[in-house]
Design a protein around this motif. Sequence first.
Motif, PDB file in Angstrom:
ATOM      1  N   GLU A  95       9.617   6.141 -45.051  1.00  0.00           N
ATOM      2  CA  GLU A  95      10.960   6.705 -44.950  1.00  0.00           C
ATOM      3  C   GLU A  95      11.066   8.011 -45.726  1.00  0.00           C
ATOM      4  OE1 GLU A  95      14.677   7.346 -43.744  1.00  0.00           O
ATOM      5  OE2 GLU A  95      13.374   5.717 -43.053  1.00  0.00           O
ATOM      6  N   LYS A  96      10.345   8.089 -46.832  1.00  0.00           N
ATOM      7  CA  LYS A  96      10.374   9.309 -47.644  1.00  0.00           C
ATOM      8  C   LYS A  96       9.826  10.495 -46.848  1.00  0.00           C
ATOM      9  CE  LYS A  96       8.733  11.193 -52.060  1.00  0.00           C
ATOM     10  NZ  LYS A  96       7.934  10.913 -53.295  1.00  0.00           N
ATOM     11  N   THR A  97       8.766  10.255 -46.099  1.00  0.00           N
ATOM     12  CA  THR A  97       8.177  11.327 -45.289  1.00  0.00           C
ATOM     13  C   THR A  97       9.117  11.735 -44.159  1.00  0.00           C
ATOM     14  OG1 THR A  97       5.945  10.512 -45.765  1.00  0.00           O
ATOM     15  CG2 THR A  97       6.197  11.972 -43.868  1.00  0.00           C
ATOM     16  N   THR A  98       9.704  10.752 -43.509  1.00  0.00           N
ATOM     17  CA  THR A  98      10.662  11.040 -42.441  1.00  0.00           C
ATOM     18  C   THR A  98      11.829  11.866 -42.955  1.00  0.00           C
ATOM     19  OG1 THR A  98      10.089   8.969 -41.319  1.00  0.00           O
ATOM     20  CG2 THR A  98      12.170  10.006 -40.711  1.00  0.00           C
ATOM     21  N   SER A  99      12.314  11.521 -44.137  1.00  0.00           N
ATOM     22  CA  SER A  99      13.415  12.258 -44.741  1.00  0.00           C
ATOM     23  C   SER A  99      13.012  13.697 -45.054  1.00  0.00           C
ATOM     24  CB  SER A  99      13.883  11.544 -46.012  1.00  0.00           C
ATOM     25  OG  SER A  99      14.930  12.251 -46.637  1.00  0.00           O
ATOM     26  N   SER A 102      12.997  15.662 -41.827  1.00  0.00           N
ATOM     27  CA  SER A 102      14.364  15.967 -41.409  1.00  0.00           C
ATOM     28  C   SER A 102      14.949  17.102 -42.239  1.00  0.00           C
ATOM     29  CB  SER A 102      15.230  14.709 -41.538  1.00  0.00           C
ATOM     30  OG  SER A 102      16.559  14.973 -41.135  1.00  0.00           O
ATOM     31  N   ASP A 103      14.716  17.073 -43.540  1.00  0.00           N
ATOM     32  CA  ASP A 103      15.228  18.136 -44.419  1.00  0.00           C
ATOM     33  C   ASP A 103      14.577  19.475 -44.082  1.00  0.00           C
ATOM     34  OD1 ASP A 103      16.820  16.301 -45.702  1.00  0.00           O
ATOM     35  OD2 ASP A 103      15.471  16.033 -47.420  1.00  0.00           O
ATOM     36  N   ARG A 124      17.619  15.971 -33.262  1.00  0.00           N
ATOM     37  CA  ARG A 124      17.164  15.143 -34.373  1.00  0.00           C
ATOM     38  C   ARG A 124      15.720  15.491 -34.706  1.00  0.00           C
ATOM     39  NH1 ARG A 124      14.636  10.036 -32.796  1.00  0.00           N
ATOM     40  NH2 ARG A 124      14.309   9.962 -30.520  1.00  0.00           N
TER      41      ARG A 124
END
Length: 459
Positions: A95-99, A102-103, A124
């Motif tokens: 999830e950290k990588t996905t976030s 996205s950022d 997205r």
Amino acid sequence: MADVPFGFSSGEDPDRDNRGSNDPESGAGSNPFGAFGIGGDFGMAELGQIFTKLGEMFGGVGSAMASGKASGPVNYDLARQVASNSIGFVAPIPEKTTSAISDAVHLAETWLDGATAIPAGTTRAVGWTPSDWVDNTLQVWKRLCDPMAQQISSVWVASLPEEAKDMAGPLLTMMSQMGGIAFGSQLGQALARLSREVLTSTDIGLPLGPKGVAAILPEAVESFAKGLEQPRSEILTFLAAREAAHHRLFSHVPWLASQLLGAVEAYAMGMKIDMSGIEELARDFNPATLADPTAMEQLLSQGVFEPKATPAQTQALERLETLLALIEGWVQTVVTEALGDRIPGTAALTETLRRRRASGGPAEQTFATLVGLELRPRKLREAGVLWERLTLAAGMDARDGVWQHPDLLPGADDLDDPAGFIDRVIGGDTSGIDDVIAQLEQEVEEDGDRPDDPGSSDN
């Protein structure tokens, strides 16, 4: 030797004898069971897996024949299965990588707003594993691969003597199904390799993924970043900006995707086959071969299907190369303008990617193997120079306005002489953008007035 499309064989492989069983470049040749997820060293217990997979493959052929439903020139279900087995287990993206992805895309979009008049095209941002990439791009690969595979399979049957066709009878359907299996297996292995090399969904210049979805592959990005001196965060933002810039074009230039894919299709459909090899093979054709999967595999890999360049292919290739160069050059220009003062390593990263594309990296080589077409925008540097000079001479709005219609885009000759194109854009020529748009508006008005014209019925 240049790569040839799947289903073809050059008949030469000087490195084959030097490859070890663990060489990742060796493919199915060194380990015939690699496509089924089985390594070179396997025990008797694993043989059951092989026969199970083979049973599924040929069971599908039997079901298709019984139902009378053709699976098409490529067995894409098998391609997906082979790709999945070749990729193996891949851990979900944290999830950290996905976030972080996205950022990075959100930040890149903000900066791109000041560098182009074309609005944001991403809805997205996601991180993809290699398996995600295969699943989300397979639909486009169908459109890219079908024309070439269809021609290969149809020309084979058409070249058989009539007596051979009569002898083969219903087994010709089996041959078609076997061809679909052979192509599907090769496609699956190629996609598995490509899925570990591409950095984003638009990395090879084509809109392979869903519209508006900015996708970055963290595993490939990590491999790409090795040896580079730039911080990982800057590399991620740079790639996010490129992905977002591509999506701006693909989302807001409605004709662009169809023009790109149409050029690939035109190249495939313009292919001609050297019939001499097929005729020689047909003279000694044995219909019993069609019932032997091993013999069929050998038959399809004998290299008799040698492609011949045609004027239609040459024209389609030039159109595709020019369009790819214009897209890449535009992306390079707006990304450099958006990030240049904010990320010091932008110029170095741009040059790294330019060389990667110009030299035909692993991704381009794999694509050439799939459809017999190299995606090398050979005039990428010239396209970048044209967009840069046009921005300075006419401004951002005029530069981006060129994408309003395909007839307004620079041609291959304009890449060699950007000054003439720029003159036309800024009004130094009657074929400039304003004149073309004015002419189109006048034609629309005339079409609207025509029904009221008493003499229109005589035309």
